[in-house]
Design an enzyme around this catalytic site. Structure first.
Site, PDB file in Angstrom:
ATOM      1  N   TYR A  39      -6.428   0.644   2.106  1.00 19.28           N
ATOM      2  CA  TYR A  39      -6.995   1.280   0.870  1.00 19.28           C
ATOM      3  C   TYR A  39      -6.195   0.842  -0.453  1.00 19.28           C
ATOM      4  CZ  TYR A  39      -6.447   5.437  -2.553  1.00 19.28           C
ATOM      5  OH  TYR A  39      -5.670   6.382  -3.357  1.00 19.28           O
TER       6      TYR A  39
ATOM      7  N   ASP B 236      -2.426   2.482  10.060  1.00 17.61           N
ATOM      8  CA  ASP B 236      -2.882   3.868   9.321  1.00 17.61           C
ATOM      9  C   ASP B 236      -4.715   3.988  10.002  1.00 17.61           C
ATOM     10  OD1 ASP B 236      -4.580   5.141   7.564  1.00 17.61           O
ATOM     11  OD2 ASP B 236      -3.644   4.007   6.044  1.00 17.61           O
TER      12      ASP B 236
ATOM     13  N   LYS C  52      -7.584  13.466   4.754  1.00 18.00           N
ATOM     14  CA  LYS C  52      -9.002  12.540   5.371  1.00 18.00           C
ATOM     15  C   LYS C  52      -9.280  13.819   6.735  1.00 18.00           C
ATOM     16  CE  LYS C  52      -8.262  10.499   2.414  1.00 18.00           C
ATOM     17  NZ  LYS C  52      -7.854   9.991   1.297  1.00 18.00           N
TER      18      LYS C  52
ATOM     19  N   ARG D 209      13.545  23.420   1.227  1.00 16.15           N
ATOM     20  CA  ARG D 209      13.043  21.381   1.673  1.00 16.15           C
ATOM     21  C   ARG D 209      13.668  20.855   3.521  1.00 16.15           C
ATOM     22  NH1 ARG D 209      16.922  18.685  -1.013  1.00 16.15           N
ATOM     23  NH2 ARG D 209      16.637  20.441  -2.479  1.00 16.15           N
TER      24      ARG D 209
END
Ligand SMILES: Cc1ncc(COP(=O)(O)O)c(C=O)c1O
Length: 385
Positions: free
Chosen positions: A104, A176, A201, A52
């Site tokens: 978004y 973004d 994306k 982690r």
């Protein structure tokens, strides 16, 4: 003395963080599928203790993406939303964010339905209007959160000018950059403080893995996100890191082709008698065509268009064959979607009406199939409307 010329974008995409494995010479970065690391004795290890906190495959990807965005670090998270959530976790109850009013749909859902319960305050404005951004700034504004171009209306915001407004008020600007990818837009170079992406994306590019990243411009941001990876744990798995490392090797050529085909499809749609409007920053008729040419080096392949009614949108989306009716964007395959019932369902009809998302609007992420096949498919589907 001649200074060394910096490597170009495609070279960085293929080589930074993607160096051959020192152990075996493997030219593809190994996937370190391990949750923990052997320690020779108490307090003695090879720099890794628990996955982690750190993982060699993840470190390679983070170096690569930092080099592509021109940042000093680029911590990756389990999805774009996990990255945006980690970004917000840098702030405190009572902090105020000025946000674009056409983000978004999942982003305002996180802001309004989760983070507002913890005392965060949000004001939504049209960030293409600089006066509106200025007016929305308050004493407690810590962050200006902008998507440019917006999803799905393809409106642009002036990154350099908004960075100036934010910085005069001691706030930070985050962009973004999912729609443009670092290939076509470099927000840090224009004055933004951080850049987020849904790597799901264009960065991944093959519709086969979720992911998110925050490119940082300052060491304290990088330290804070490394701490959040350890403390909150929404890190990206080594396999998904590897998928992105593989995907970015072709980012430059994919983006060139996306852009070429995007321009052709936008031009075709703008001349089609059944299409009422086309939203694409590469059309000279786009109200911010000049700004698009200033702050982007290409226009990309995200296009929205108006079919006139929900019935027409439904007929078109039922008929497409080469274009795949699906959420998401930025894959090699052409993806077509209906913002009102898909990506922007969460903001409700009133929210959509306020910003101009109609029931007849269709969004297309033009892929890299043969352009004639994409055009023929749209042609036969539009004939049904
Ligand atoms: C512009 C933009 N930002 C963020 C996200 C969220 O990313 P993810 O789906 O990887 O969580 C998306 C998803 O569609 C998006 O389009």
């Amino acid at each position: 003395m001649a200074t060394k010329k910096p490597a170009g974008f495609a070279t960085r995409a293929i080589h930074v963080g993607q160096e051959a494995d020192p152990l075996t010479g493997a030219v593809s970065v190994p996937i370190y599928a391990t949750s923990t690391y052997l320690q020779e004795e108490l307090g003695k290890n090879k720099g890794y203790e628990y996955a982690r906190v750190s993982n060699p495959t993840r470190e390679r990807l983070e170096r690569n993406l930092a080099a592509l965005e021109g940042g000093i670090a680029a911590p990756v998270f389990a999805s774009g939303m996990a990255a945006i959530n980690a970004l917000c976790a840098m702030y405190k109850s009572g902090d105020h964010f000025v946000c674009g009013n056409n983000l978004y749909g999942g982003t305002p859902r996180l802001f309004n339905q989760v983070l507002s319960n913890y005392g965060f305050e949000f004001t939504y404005v049209d960030t293409s209007d600089l006066d509106a951004v200025e007016r929305a700034m308050r004493k407690n504004t810590r962050l200006v959160y902008v998507e440019t171009p917006t999803n799905p209306l393809m409106a642009l915001s002036d990154i350099r000018a908004i960075a100036g407004i934010a910085h005069r008020r001691k706030a930070e600007l985050v962009i973004d950059n999912t729609f443009m990818s670092p290939y076509f837009q470099q927000p840090l170079a224009l004055g933004a403080d951080m850049v987020v992406h849904s790597t799901t994306k264009f960065l991944n590019g093959h519709s086969d893995g979720l992911g998110g990243v925050i490119a940082c411009s300052k060491p304290e941001q990088a330290e804070r996100f490394a701490f959040l990876q350890k403390a909150a744990g929404a890190i990206l798995s080594p396999f998904e890191c590897w998928l992105i490392l593989r995907g970015v090797k072709t980012l430059a050529v994919r983006m060139e082709q996306h852009d070429r085909s995007g321009r052709i499809v936008a031009d075709y749609l703008s001349k089609h008698k059944k299409v009422r409007a086309v939203f694409y920053p590469g059309l000279p008729s786009h109200p911010q065509y000049k700004l698009a040419r200033q702050q982007m080096t290409g226009f990309g392949s995200m296009i929205s268009f108006e079919t006139g009614s929900l019935g027409n949108a439904r007929k078109l989306l039922k008929k497409v064959r080469v274009c795949s009716l699906a959420e998401s964007l930025g894959g090699v395959e052409t993806l077509i979607s209906h913002p009102a019932t898909m990506t922007h369902a969460a903001i409700g009809e009133k929210g959509r009406r306020a910003i101009g998302i109609t029931d007849g609007m269709v969004r297309i992420s033009v892929g890299i199939e043969d352009i004639d096949d994409i055009l023929d498919d749209l042609d036969q589907a539009l004939a049904a409307t």
